[in-house]
Design a protein around this motif. Structure first.
Motif, PDB file in Angstrom:
ATOM      1  N   TRP A  80     103.549 -26.926  33.818  1.00  0.00           N
ATOM      2  CA  TRP A  80     102.359 -26.318  33.187  1.00  0.00           C
ATOM      3  C   TRP A  80     101.983 -27.097  31.935  1.00  0.00           C
ATOM      4  O   TRP A  80     100.808 -27.308  31.662  1.00  0.00           O
ATOM      5  N   ASP A  81     102.999 -27.510  31.163  1.00  0.00           N
ATOM      6  CA  ASP A  81     102.674 -28.244  29.926  1.00  0.00           C
ATOM      7  C   ASP A  81     101.886 -29.502  30.239  1.00  0.00           C
ATOM      8  O   ASP A  81     100.887 -29.803  29.593  1.00  0.00           O
ATOM      9  N   THR A  87      94.652 -31.683  30.696  1.00  0.00           N
ATOM     10  CA  THR A  87      93.300 -31.126  30.745  1.00  0.00           C
ATOM     11  C   THR A  87      92.702 -31.063  29.340  1.00  0.00           C
ATOM     12  O   THR A  87      91.567 -31.500  29.110  1.00  0.00           O
ATOM     13  N   ALA A  88      93.483 -30.539  28.402  1.00  0.00           N
ATOM     14  CA  ALA A  88      92.965 -30.417  27.031  1.00  0.00           C
ATOM     15  C   ALA A  88      92.654 -31.797  26.458  1.00  0.00           C
ATOM     16  O   ALA A  88      91.619 -31.982  25.804  1.00  0.00           O
ATOM     17  N   SER A  89      93.505 -32.774  26.716  1.00  0.00           N
ATOM     18  CA  SER A  89      93.225 -34.072  26.079  1.00  0.00           C
ATOM     19  C   SER A  89      92.030 -34.751  26.743  1.00  0.00           C
ATOM     20  O   SER A  89      91.231 -35.389  26.062  1.00  0.00           O
ATOM     21  N   ALA A 538      92.979 -19.743  30.353  1.00  0.00           N
ATOM     22  CA  ALA A 538      91.959 -19.917  29.311  1.00  0.00           C
ATOM     23  C   ALA A 538      92.598 -19.819  27.920  1.00  0.00           C
ATOM     24  O   ALA A 538      92.303 -20.636  27.034  1.00  0.00           O
ATOM     25  N   PHE A 539      93.483 -18.856  27.720  1.00  0.00           N
ATOM     26  CA  PHE A 539      94.142 -18.720  26.412  1.00  0.00           C
ATOM     27  C   PHE A 539      94.985 -19.964  26.097  1.00  0.00           C
ATOM     28  O   PHE A 539      94.973 -20.461  24.964  1.00  0.00           O
ATOM     29  N   ALA A 540      95.700 -20.464  27.112  1.00  0.00           N
ATOM     30  CA  ALA A 540      96.571 -21.623  26.867  1.00  0.00           C
ATOM     31  C   ALA A 540      95.744 -22.874  26.564  1.00  0.00           C
ATOM     32  O   ALA A 540      96.108 -23.680  25.696  1.00  0.00           O
ATOM     33  N   LEU A 541      94.639 -23.031  27.255  1.00  0.00           N
ATOM     34  CA  LEU A 541      93.789 -24.205  26.973  1.00  0.00           C
ATOM     35  C   LEU A 541      93.138 -24.071  25.601  1.00  0.00           C
ATOM     36  O   LEU A 541      93.021 -25.053  24.860  1.00  0.00           O
ATOM     37  N   ALA A 542      92.736 -22.842  25.257  1.00  0.00           N
ATOM     38  CA  ALA A 542      92.122 -22.624  23.938  1.00  0.00           C
ATOM     39  C   ALA A 542      93.084 -23.069  22.841  1.00  0.00           C
ATOM     40  O   ALA A 542      92.692 -23.740  21.882  1.00  0.00           O
ATOM     41  N   GLU A 543      94.343 -22.730  23.019  1.00  0.00           N
ATOM     42  CA  GLU A 543      95.342 -23.108  22.005  1.00  0.00           C
ATOM     43  C   GLU A 543      95.420 -24.624  21.881  1.00  0.00           C
ATOM     44  O   GLU A 543      95.374 -25.188  20.786  1.00  0.00           O
ATOM     45  N   ARG A 544      95.486 -25.309  23.017  1.00  0.00           N
ATOM     46  CA  ARG A 544      95.620 -26.774  22.981  1.00  0.00           C
ATOM     47  C   ARG A 544      94.341 -27.460  22.509  1.00  0.00           C
ATOM     48  O   ARG A 544      94.360 -28.609  22.089  1.00  0.00           O
ATOM     49  N   ASP A 553      94.296 -15.441  18.136  1.00  0.00           N
ATOM     50  CA  ASP A 553      95.591 -16.070  17.891  1.00  0.00           C
ATOM     51  C   ASP A 553      96.501 -15.974  19.106  1.00  0.00           C
ATOM     52  O   ASP A 553      97.707 -15.739  18.991  1.00  0.00           O
ATOM     53  N   GLY A 554      95.893 -16.137  20.263  1.00  0.00           N
ATOM     54  CA  GLY A 554      96.695 -16.196  21.490  1.00  0.00           C
ATOM     55  C   GLY A 554      97.203 -14.843  21.957  1.00  0.00           C
ATOM     56  O   GLY A 554      98.129 -14.787  22.771  1.00  0.00           O
ATOM     57  N   ASN A 555      96.588 -13.767  21.492  1.00  0.00           N
ATOM     58  CA  ASN A 555      97.081 -12.439  21.839  1.00  0.00           C
ATOM     59  C   ASN A 555      96.060 -11.680  22.706  1.00  0.00           C
ATOM     60  O   ASN A 555      95.168 -11.014  22.198  1.00  0.00           O
ATOM     61  N   PRO A 556      96.183 -11.752  24.032  1.00  0.00           N
ATOM     62  CA  PRO A 556      95.219 -11.104  24.920  1.00  0.00           C
ATOM     63  C   PRO A 556      95.182  -9.583  24.745  1.00  0.00           C
ATOM     64  O   PRO A 556      94.137  -8.959  24.924  1.00  0.00           O
TER      65      PRO A 556
END
Ligand SMILES: Nc1nc2c(c(=O)[nH]1)N[C@H]1C(S)=C(S)[C@@H](COP(=O)(O)OP(=O)(O)OC[C@H]3O[C@@H](n4cnc5c(=O)[nH]c(N)nc54)[C@H](O)[C@@H]3O)O[C@H]1N2
Ligand SMILES: Nc1nc2c(c(=O)[nH]1)N[C@H]1C(S)=C(S)[C@@H](COP(=O)(O)OP(=O)(O)OC[C@H]3O[C@@H](n4cnc5c(=O)[nH]c(N)nc54)[C@H](O)[C@@H]3O)O[C@H]1N2
Ligand code: SF4
Ligand SMILES: [Mo]
Length: 759
Positions: A80-81, A87-89, A538-544, A553-556
């Motif tokens: 996943w990482d 994707t983020a980069s 979406a939350f994980a990509l937003a963080e990256r 702050d990553g808290n759904p």
């Protein structure tokens, strides 16, 4: 075994149900008759256990290792990482070099999938990232139901007040196949005595049981609408008072330039019948005696101009379609059109519902306008038994449109060509995306992040779509299964299925009791493999991407709490009540009497200045579908009860249909047409349009008009290994033409011909 009270999120119906879970495995779904949408379930949700355990599911993030276009993408499992970081980069690099608009986003439909579970976060991600280019489905799906009506009513079409309706027009919508909870409402109303008029080229669903079935030729609905209006107008079957007080029907239109007559200080004018002169139109609701017909000489600063009330022009337009002419174009008998108009006038209040059957036409906006004006004649808008607006739970929207800077919003693809279309809302069409990728016009799009959707199976020009996807510098796709579209991705995200994740439904649409229900669907089973929800992705990509400040702050859970706050509910309260919480919401009728209509005039817009300003006709006008000697037949399509679009072909139970008719989509034609062409049932046939070809299997349908064909669409698993998405793909028949206002593609009413082909 446990029975969990919940709902099925697979389509718009959102049927209330109980899920059976045994030893951590979902084994079945059964109806919950106590739920406002729970009376029936369909084969799709019953296939849930098979879909969950299906061997084709994407279970791990994958990266392609073979060049795009290879038959085998050479998928390699990655962490996943790695998937998220890559994707983020890529997205960051593209935004830094070419602007955030150079990265497109894509999301599937909430009406035919469960993507609503994560939709707010997908839109929020695109908005916070700064891309105005979200390929969504409004332009092929609900634009003409939810947004185009604003041109006329300043609102969407609302919902029929089924419990009180006297006569329902079901126009290009087939709820027994596509919306079970609505079909149930209609069935109950019919048992109470409601009259039903169905307008559909096929004898599907309610057509055969209706009081009138108008078998319209695909794409000629606009003409039928004007003909029905003409009949109501001739017979006095319209609400004159309502039109005078609440519509722009009396507003004067100048003969010399087609613009509204304005007073010296810019007010719209109407003709005062008692005083015999033009006067500024009074505020909505006023009972002033204004003219609705006639030709008047009005004084202006540079002499007299002749004017007519907008209504008079509309009446003239409708008069172009007397019964005989309408019958010839639409293929419907004169007596049937006259009979339908009579049913409408004698059985008020009238309501209507129209959906996909009306959308996918090159004149969809005008067709919608014509229907909405026909409806205005009845005076039943927002009246008990008419099209009404049930009060919905006022959830806070977290789509984040406000996060997109106006300068970015203005860059949406297609906005220049269609300023009143979907792009103004931030939803672009696939055609505009393909052009930006392939032709780099008006600017290049280099990357794409897609949450579901299967563009190559559900949109026009699949060949061009494939070219475009292959030309992308970076493309990541999130889905449950591999698809025609995902094959050209660089990265695949495996998505948890609806029963493995959480979802919220606030309002169930079909009545006030249904709209008042808020229900949280908790996960029923553990997510298979390494799958994650769209929300989590979406939350994980937003963080990256450095966007956590916009993502709570990553808290759904915090986000859900905020969403629910305005209705006074909490996640805890909803979890404690899996059957849902009923809010004390009531329907308010006739809201326009206090507030006016949300249009520029505060009235129903008979003569659409907004359209005129962009060079479109202010009153509905129609060309006929393009057929000719070479393409004499008219093709249309419809949704099937046991699958959504290109989905659900994986589950054994929804494959039964296919086992009897293996591998090719069905093409239905009239027996007389088939005979003339030397085609017998089960023959393999090729359908040709000016744009492409499609292979299919012939079936005879004697209920069709001999000029009409219909076929299954969304087919892509048809012939393994043979690029099936091109061979047996309905979408290939559809060309680049689109509705000039909305961008809706021409997927119905396509001129074509058909011939027998060697299998
Ligand atoms: N010829 C013709 N074409 C049509 C239509 C028609 O009537 N005739 N109808 C049109 C209409 S109304 C619409 S709305 C469009 C639909 O157009 P699409 O959105 O392209 O429709 P689907 O084929 O349903 O593709 C859905 C894809 O998303 C995946 N998916 C499903 N749920 C989820 C989810 O929750 N998350 C993620 N990440 N993926 C998910 C599915 O596995 C599938 O691969 O098609 C349009 N195309
Ligand atoms: N089983 C199932 N349910 C679904 C979906 C699905 O794919 N499968 N998709 C969901 C989505 S995204 C949507 S948008 C809704 C749509 O729901 P519907 O609007 O009911 O969908 P369709 O079957 O596309 O079209 C409705 C009817 O329009 C008719 N029609 C075709 N051409 C014409 C025409 O030119 N004029 C007129 N008047 N009628 C025409 C068709 O024969 C069909 O019976 O369904 C939702 N529910
Ligand atoms: S009609 Fe079928 S797929 Fe749609 S919500 Fe109901 S059970 Fe689910
Ligand atoms: Mo749709």
């Amino acid at each position: 075994m446990t029975l969990v009270s919940s709902y099925c999120p697979l389509c718009i119906s959102r049927c209330g149900c109980f899920y059976k879970v045994e030893g951590g495995v979902l084994t079945d779904a059964v109806p919950n008759p106590g739920h406002p949408t729970g009376k029936h379930l369909c084969a799709k949700v019953r296939a849930a256990p098979a879909l969950l355990r299906h061997p084709d599911r994407l279970l791990f993030p994958l990266r392609r290792t073979n060049p795009k276009g290879s038959a085998d993408p050479g998928w390699r499992r990655i962490s996943w990482d790695e998937a998220l970081d890559s994707t983020a980069s890529a997205l960051k690099r593209i935004a830094a070099e070419s602007g955030a608009e150079a990265a497109g986003f894509c999301v599937t439909t909430p009406s035919g999938t469960a993507v609503a579970d994560g939709m707010a976060w997908i839109f929020r991600l695109a908005n916070a990232f700064g891309s105005p280019n979200m390929v969504w489905t409004a332009h092929v799906c609900n634009w003409h139901r939810d947004f185009a009506p604003a041109l006329t009513f300043g609102s969407d079409i609302g919902m029929p007040d089924f419990a009180r309706t006297g006569c329902l027009l079901l126009w290009g919508a087939n709820p027994p196949a596509t919306w079970l909870a609505m079909a149930e409402q209609i069935e109950q109303a019919r048992q109470r005595g409601m009259k039903l008029i169905v307008i559909d080229p096929r004898a599907a669903g309610f057509a055969k049981r209706a009081d009138r079935w108008l078998r319209v030729r695909p794409g000629t609905d606009g003409v039928l609408t004007l003909a029905l209006a003409n009949r109501l107008l001739q017979r006095g079957g319209y609400d004159r008072e309502f039109l005078l007080r609440h519509s722009t029907a009396p507003f004067l239109v100048r003969e010399d330039n087609g613009a509204f007559l304005l007073s010296a200080d810019g007010q719209k004018m109407a003709w005062d019948e008692t005083r015999g002169c033009a006067v500024p139109a009074p505020p909505p609701g006023s009972a002033m005696p204004l003219a609705l017909a006639g030709r008047f000489a009005a004084a202006t600063s540079d002499g007299f101009v002749f004017c007519r009330p907008a209504f008079d022009l509309y009446v003239q337009r409708c008069a172009e379609y007397p019964l005989a002419r309408a019958a010839e174009i639409t293929g419907i008998a004169e007596a049937a059109i006259a009979g339908a108009a009579e049913l409408m006038t004698q059985n008020g209040p009238v309501a209507f519902y129209g959906w996909a059957g009306l959308n996918q036409h090159h004149e969809a906006t005008q067709t919608g306008r014509a229907l909405h004006l026909l409806y205005a004649l009845t005076g039943c808008y927002d009246a008990p038994g008419g099209n009404v607006f049930f009060t919905k739970p006022p959830l806070r929207s977290l789509m984040g449109r406000e996060l997109l800077p106006p300068a970015q919003a203005a860059k949406a693809l297609g906005i220049a060509e269609r300023p009143l279309g979907t792009a103004a809302k931030g939803w672009i069409s696939e055609a505009d995306l393909y052009r930006a990728i392939v032709d780099k016009k008006p600017y290049p799009v280099r990357g794409l992040l897609s949450f579901g959707s299967n563009l190559l199976a559900t949109r026009a020009e699949p060949q061009r779509g494939m070219e475009a996807l292959r030309a992308l510098e970076f493309y990541a796709h999130a889905d449950f299964f591999p698809s025609a579209m995902s094959r050209d991705a660089d990265i695949l995200f495996p998505v948890a299925m609806p029963w493995e994740r959480q979802g919220l439904q606030a309002g169930f649409s079909v009545g006030q009791a249904a709209e008042a229900l808020v229900q949280l669907r908790t996960p029923l089973v553990e997510a298979r493999g390494e799958t994650r929800s769209d929300a989590a992705i979406a939350f994980a990509l937003a963080e990256r991407l450095g966007l956590s400040e916009h993502f709570f702050d990553g808290n759904p859970e915090a986000a859900l709490r905020l969403m629910l706050e305005p209705v006074g509910l909490t996640p805890e309260a909803l979890r404690a009540a899996p059957e849902g919480v009923k809010l004390p919401l009531e329907t308010h009728y006739f809201k326009y009497r206090d507030k006016g209509f949300a249009t520029p005039s505060g009235r129903i817009e008979f003569y659409a200045e907004a359209l005129q300003r962009i060079g479109q006709p202010p009153l509905p006008e129609f060309r006929q579908p393009e057929t000719g000697a070479e393409f004499p037949l008219l093709m249309t399509c419809a949704k099937l009860p046991d699958r959504c679009h290109s989905q659900h072909r994986q589950a054994e139970r929804s494959m039964e249909h296919q086992r009897s008719q293996p591998r090719l989509p069905t093409v239905y034609l009239h027996p007389a047409t088939a005979e003339k062409l030397g085609i017998a049932e089960h023959d393999t046939v090729t359908v040709r349009s000016p744009h492409g070809t499609m292979l299919g299997r012939a079936m005879l349908d004697a209920a069709l008009d001999p000029q009409t064909l219909w076929a299954h669409y969304g087919w892509w698993q048809a012939i393994p290994g043979e690029a099936p998405e091109m061979a047996a793909n309905y979408a290939a028949l559809a060309g680049p033409g689109c509705d000039p206002v909305s961008g809706s593609a021409l997927l119905r009413g396509i001129g074509c011909r058909v011939e027998k082909t060697d299998p």
